[in-house]
Design an enzyme around this catalytic site. Structure first.
Site, PDB file in Angstrom:
ATOM      1  N   HIS A 166      31.261  -1.596  49.074  1.00  0.00           N
ATOM      2  CA  HIS A 166      31.540  -0.160  49.262  1.00  0.00           C
ATOM      3  C   HIS A 166      30.549   0.702  48.465  1.00  0.00           C
ATOM      4  O   HIS A 166      29.513   0.203  48.022  1.00  0.00           O
ATOM      5  CB  HIS A 166      33.011   0.146  48.930  1.00  0.00           C
ATOM      6  CG  HIS A 166      33.951  -0.888  49.465  1.00  0.00           C
ATOM      7  ND1 HIS A 166      34.257  -0.986  50.790  1.00  0.00           N
ATOM      8  CD2 HIS A 166      34.596  -1.939  48.854  1.00  0.00           C
ATOM      9  CE1 HIS A 166      35.078  -2.019  50.982  1.00  0.00           C
ATOM     10  NE2 HIS A 166      35.287  -2.618  49.824  1.00  0.00           N
ATOM     11  N   GLU A 207      37.806   0.873  43.714  1.00  0.00           N
ATOM     12  CA  GLU A 207      37.193  -0.452  43.842  1.00  0.00           C
ATOM     13  C   GLU A 207      35.673  -0.342  43.786  1.00  0.00           C
ATOM     14  O   GLU A 207      35.009  -1.192  43.187  1.00  0.00           O
ATOM     15  CB  GLU A 207      37.623  -1.096  45.165  1.00  0.00           C
ATOM     16  CG  GLU A 207      37.075  -2.499  45.335  1.00  0.00           C
ATOM     17  CD  GLU A 207      37.051  -2.969  46.777  1.00  0.00           C
ATOM     18  OE1 GLU A 207      37.683  -2.328  47.634  1.00  0.00           O
ATOM     19  OE2 GLU A 207      36.367  -3.972  47.039  1.00  0.00           O
ATOM     20  N   GLU A 250      37.195 -11.460  45.757  1.00  0.00           N
ATOM     21  CA  GLU A 250      38.161 -10.405  45.465  1.00  0.00           C
ATOM     22  C   GLU A 250      38.613 -10.708  44.041  1.00  0.00           C
ATOM     23  O   GLU A 250      39.348 -11.663  43.803  1.00  0.00           O
ATOM     24  CB  GLU A 250      39.357 -10.465  46.433  1.00  0.00           C
ATOM     25  CG  GLU A 250      39.009 -10.342  47.912  1.00  0.00           C
ATOM     26  CD  GLU A 250      38.747  -8.899  48.352  1.00  0.00           C
ATOM     27  OE1 GLU A 250      38.594  -8.011  47.498  1.00  0.00           O
ATOM     28  OE2 GLU A 250      38.686  -8.689  49.586  1.00  0.00           O
ATOM     29  N   HIS A 264      34.015  -7.668  45.166  1.00  0.00           N
ATOM     30  CA  HIS A 264      35.075  -6.768  45.637  1.00  0.00           C
ATOM     31  C   HIS A 264      36.319  -6.936  44.774  1.00  0.00           C
ATOM     32  O   HIS A 264      36.411  -7.862  43.961  1.00  0.00           O
ATOM     33  CB  HIS A 264      35.468  -7.107  47.090  1.00  0.00           C
ATOM     34  CG  HIS A 264      34.455  -6.717  48.107  1.00  0.00           C
ATOM     35  ND1 HIS A 264      34.624  -5.648  48.961  1.00  0.00           N
ATOM     36  CD2 HIS A 264      33.246  -7.252  48.410  1.00  0.00           C
ATOM     37  CE1 HIS A 264      33.563  -5.536  49.750  1.00  0.00           C
ATOM     38  NE2 HIS A 264      32.710  -6.498  49.428  1.00  0.00           N
TER      39      HIS A 264
HETATM   40 ZN    ZN Z   1      36.265  -4.302  49.134  1.00  0.00          ZN
END
Ligand code: ZN
Length: 263
Positions: free
Chosen positions: A54, A91, A223, A146
């Site tokens: 992102h 995030e 993650e 992430h």
């Molecule tokens: Zn993400």
């Protein structure tokens, strides 16, 4: 050039404080031959790809995010905003912080690092472009960073691995080995448990992500934790945890590229 040795560099890469290396062939040869490998040259001549997921500006440009891209199997959005904690810590910011610490650790070990973005106030690039940047650099290994937006009751990290789809066929096995190194190092260094709501024993395969579908270099996506969870959020927003996560990823990369196992 330094002749200083740091024999425990592989076991504790986070302790490296060296500046970027300019290794001579003589140093490199000695490093290969001796167990007392210099921390400054441990990753000399290696290229590492880092993709912080992102971007901080994505929240302000839905039209850009909605652009359709081919992810290797189907059309999807160019990118998303990513998730955030209940208190609004994004995030995108977490991903970029960990990526920046990781970049510093890797450069200290002599690596060449390729990042897919260089700040946290821009928009994009699209997930396809991120994959291309790392593929074109012929990275020896790469990581997509992430944090998840799972159910608030769920905790923990998950390592996402690619599924063969053509472009990535040659790196499936290597990505699986790297994924095992990442899982072991995260367990060893960070205090974040394996996810209790997603994947199995901290691992899962995914065939719907451009970053994994289009990669031609060994790559996994992590993650690092679950942002909506109160306990995970406390960790994810802490600079000390972000540094531990970077240290774990460094250990995993060193393990993968030098066959010294982190866990
Ligand atoms: Zn993400």
């Amino acid at each position: 050039m330094s002749t200083r040795s740091a024999g425990n560099a592989a076991a504790d890469p986070g302790s490296a404080t060296a500046s970027p290396a300019t290794a001579s062939p003589a140093t490199a040869n000695r490093a290969t031959a001796s167990p007392a490998t210099s921390a400054r040259t441990l990753l000399a001549r290696k290229t590492i790809g880092i993709d912080p997921g992102h971007d901080g500006g994505n929240f302000h440009d839905p039209a850009f995010l909605n652009k359709q891209i081919w992810n290797g199997r189907e059309y999807e959005n160019c990118d998303t905003t990513g998730t955030q904690t209940a208190a609004g810590y994004t995030e995108a910011r977490f991903n970029f912080n960990v990526a920046s610490y990781l970049r510093g650790d890797l450069v200290a070990l002599g690596a060449h690092v390729v990042m897919t973005r260089h700040g946290n106030s821009g928009v994009g690039p699209c997930v396809t472009t991120r994959a291309e940047i790392i593929d074109r650099a012929h990275a020896n290994v790469a990581i997509d960073i992430h944090a998840d937006g799972g159910p608030p009751s769920g905790r923990g990290f998950t390592v996402l691995e690619p599924v063969a789809d053509g472009p990535n066929d040659k790196v499936i096995g290597a990505s699986g080995r790297f994924g095992a190194d990442v899982r072991a190092a995260v367990l060893k260094y960070t205090g974040m448990p394996e996810s209790d709501y997603y994947g199995r024993e901290g691992l899962i395969t995914r065939n719907d992500l451009a970053g994994l579908n289009l990669t031609t270099v060994p790559k996994v996506l992590i993650e690092c934790g679950n942002m909506p969870n109160r306990i995970d959020a406390r960790l994810l927003t802490s600079p000390a945890f972000q540094q531990r996560m970077a240290r774990a990823l460094t250990a995993a990369i060193v393990a993968f590229l030098t066959a010294r196992h982190a866990g």
